[in-house]
Scaffold this motif. Structure first.
Motif, short mmCIF file in Angstrom:
data_model
loop_
_atom_site.label_atom_id
_atom_site.label_comp_id
_atom_site.label_asym_id
_atom_site.label_seq_id
_atom_site.Cartn_x
_atom_site.Cartn_y
_atom_site.Cartn_z
N GLU A 1 1.28 4.30 -2.70
CA GLU A 1 1.25 5.74 -2.38
C GLU A 1 2.46 6.43 -2.99
O GLU A 1 2.35 7.49 -3.63
N ARG B 1 -3.84 12.57 0.93
CA ARG B 1 -3.34 11.20 1.11
C ARG B 1 -3.06 10.89 2.57
O ARG B 1 -3.35 9.82 3.07
N ASN C 1 -4.56 7.80 4.76
CA ASN C 1 -3.70 6.65 5.14
C ASN C 1 -3.08 6.85 6.53
O ASN C 1 -2.11 7.58 6.69
N ARG D 1 0.85 -1.21 0.00
CA ARG D 1 0.00 0.00 0.00
C ARG D 1 0.88 1.25 0.00
O ARG D 1 0.63 2.23 -0.70
#
Ligand code: ADP
Length: 617
Positions: free
Chosen positions: A74, A95, A99, A70
């Protein structure tokens, strides 16, 4: 020691031996079954655990790999962004909100100048003035396409562990993400494996990157140099048993996250893996012992009833019979071997009892017969003795008066013929008198009426008296007579002079009677606690077969002996009976035609022995 060992092991008892054998066999069997069962159980258990552990390890690895993936996404996404920094700024702001694994995002241009930056907690990267010297910047901008930089485990000023992940941008700059290792810790903390199972992430150089216990990461725990890490570094997947850095004995599985230098450890404590096996061992042990005890009790009771108790009863029965209780019967009624043995035993005892009764009868009969025989013998002896006594008086008279007549005393007149007759009457009455005297002597001994005197006498004197008495007869036949006295013989000894004289005079009389030429010797010798009277002659001798019976009454060597020498055959019988009554014996040696030697052995009782022996006179 041997006997004690035998007793302890029960070698002396059938019961104990059988039970011991049974116990050994049963116990061995049970132990073998238990061990086999346990091996199967613990193997199955270990297999199950292996499956579970590799499942958990796979899970943990994929969770961690997911997390990293993940973050890579990103990184790539941000690296693709184009436009001015304000645009990038708004995007990375978005973002970081999306996250929670991200603590900070910094985008720098080719020269290291910050284009955009955002953070959750504090601006660690953004605050750095030396981005250009930073490892992540250097590595990322060096042009290694496709590689993702992963930095050291570090702590923020709030003591939160983080790790820098960096990648290039399409415009030649770099994106740096500060990863929240607590989040990664939460990811591994969710991994479940039994009660004690844990998972953690280690960088291949050894530093702990994520753990369900954040404290361990904060404290910079490092596994460098530990064998499990060494092993994990050799291969992408490894399983082994070891003592982990927490000091627990564990079984661990390691997996390397592809494309990174992160290793995921999944560990479970060995005690838990083997717990079921241990429980089984304890339960099985208890069950084995209970089963063993139970079986032994049942078998013992069974064997006692069936075998040992009846055997004991038979044994005590045999003991009772041995002690003479022939009324004993063992009361076991059974159809089996023991029953038959008991029956046989009882029958045997009954038979013994019958025999016993029969024997008692016989003994009684025998005793009666013996008493009768003894009575008869005594009566015979008494009769003989009385008769002899009664006969002696008239015979004495006949012998005396014919003697007087022959000596012509009192002026008796008779012619030659009459003298011959009277002489024969005199000789025959002398013979008869001798016979009667012998009878009397014999019957006295046989009736047990011979009372021996116990007086001191001088054996030498006695021997000289015999010499005078017998010497005359020897001289008449022109025979020599030797007397030898052993100087060791005591001067005085105890005994019955008259009885001894009877024995010796009989022997001397025979010696002279059966010797035609040569000599007769008499010798008295000391022989320890005995003394010997030896009478030997140089006469006709006695044939070997006759030596057996000449001591019996009325027995002579043969009929011709009687015709030639006369005599009744009672002399030696008297000799032997008297000698025996005095506690002695008589032996004979003879060479036919050479002579005979009779030896009388008598117990020697010296003068001074009287007190010590305490004998009653
Ligand atoms: P008797 O002399 O009256 O015949 P004994 O009992 O004294 O009876 O002896 C038994 C027999 O033993 C004698 O008849 C004789 O045959 C034999 N006998 C005994 N003493 C001698 C001896 N010294 N020499 C040879 N024969 C003997």
């Amino acid at each position: 020691v041997k006997r004690l060992a035998m007793k302890l092991l029960g070698i002396s008892s059938l019961q104990r031996r059988i039970l011991l054998l049974l116990a050994v066999v049963l116990f061995t069997t049970l132990v073998i079954i238990a061990i086999t069962f346990l091996t199967v159980v613990s193997n199955a258990e270990r297999d199950a655990w292996e499956g579970r552990q590799s499942e958990a390890a796979r899970n943990a690895t994929s969770q961690v790999a997911n997390f990293i993936e993940r973050m890579k996404v990103e990184l790539e996404f941000i690296g693709q962004l184009a436009g001015d920094s304000a645009e990038i700024q708004s995007l990375i702001d978005d973002r970081i909100k999306q996250n929670p694994g991200l603590l900070e995002i910094v985008v720098v241009d080719r020269s290291g100048a910050i284009l955009a930056a955002t953070y959750h907690d504090e601006p660690v990267l953004a605050r750095l003035l030396t981005i250009r010297q930073s490892n992540w910047f250097q590595t990322t901008t060096a042009g290694n396409e496709g590689t993702v930089y992963l930095g050291e485990v570090q702590l923020s000023s709030q003591n939160e562990p983080y790790m820098i992940m960096a990648g290039p941008t399409h415009f030649g700059g770099a994106v740096a993400l500060r990863l929240n290792l607590i989040m990664l810790g939460n990811v591994v903390a969710d991994i479940r494996l039994g009660e004690t199972g844990t998972a953690f992430v280690v960088k291949s150089e050894g530093s702990l990157a994520a753990d369900s216990d954040p404290g361990a990461v904060v404290n910079y725990v490092n596994l460098a140099g530990r064998p499990e890490l060494e092993a994990a570094r050799q291969t992408s997947k490894w399983t082994g048993a070891y003592t982990n850095f927490r000091g627990k004995q564990v079984i661990g599985t390691t997996n390397t996250i592809p494309g990174t230098d992160l290793i995921v450890f999944t560990e479970v404590e060995e005690s838990e893996v083997y717990a079921a096996g241990h429980r089984a061992l304890v339960q099985l042990g208890i069950m084995t012992i209970l089963f063993f005890d139970g079986t032994m009790v049942v078998v013992t009771v069974f064997l006692r009833r069936l075998l040992f108790n009846p055997l004991e009863r038979l044994q005590s029965g045999a003991r009772a019979v041995e002690k003479g209780n022939l009324e004993f019967q063992v009361d076991i009624v059974r159809q089996d071997e023991i029953g038959r043995l008991t029956e046989a035993f009882n029958a045997m005892v009954r038979r013994l009892k019958a025999h016993d009764a029969e024997r008692d009868h016989l003994i009684q009969d025998l005793q009666a017969a013996k008493r009768l025989a003894e009575d008869n013998s005594r009566l015979k002896s008494e009769f003989l003795s009385t008769m002899s006594h009664e006969l002696r008086t008239p015979m004495n008279a006949i012998e005396g008066f014919t003697g007087i007549m022959l000596s012509r005393m009192g002026g008796v007149e008779f012619n030659n013929k009459a003298e011959r007759y009277i002489t024969r009457v005199n000789v025959n009455s002398k013979r008869l008198l001798q016979l009667i005297n012998d009878f009397l002597d014999l019957s006295r001994v046989e009736a047990g009426r011979l009372e021996l005197a116990h007086q001191l006498f001088s054996p030498a004197d006695l021997a000289r008296r015999w010499q005078t008495e017998i010497g005359v007869l020897a001289e008449k036949k022109n025979l020599g007579f030797d007397l030898t006295l052993d100087p060791d013989l005591p001067d005085l000894i105890y005994g019955d002079e008259e009885a001894i004289s009877k024995v010796v005079l009989n022997l001397l009389g025979n010696a002279i009677k059966f010797t035609e030429q040569g000599k007769v010797s008499l010798s008295l010798q000391n022989d320890g606690d005995q003394w010997r009277i030896v009478v030997s002659d140089t006469g006709i001798g006695i044939p070997p077969h006759a030596r057996e019976y000449i001591f019996e009454e009325f027995r002579q060597v043969d009929q011709s002996s009687r015709r030639k020498y006369g005599g009744s055959g009672l002399g030696l019988a008297i000799v032997q009976k008297y000698a025996r009554t005095m506690g002695g014996t008589v032996t004979v040696q003879s060479d036919l035609g050479q002579g005979s030697t009779f030896t009388v052995f008598l117990p020697l009782e010296r003068e001074h022995e009287l007190e010590t022996l305490g004998r009653v006179v």
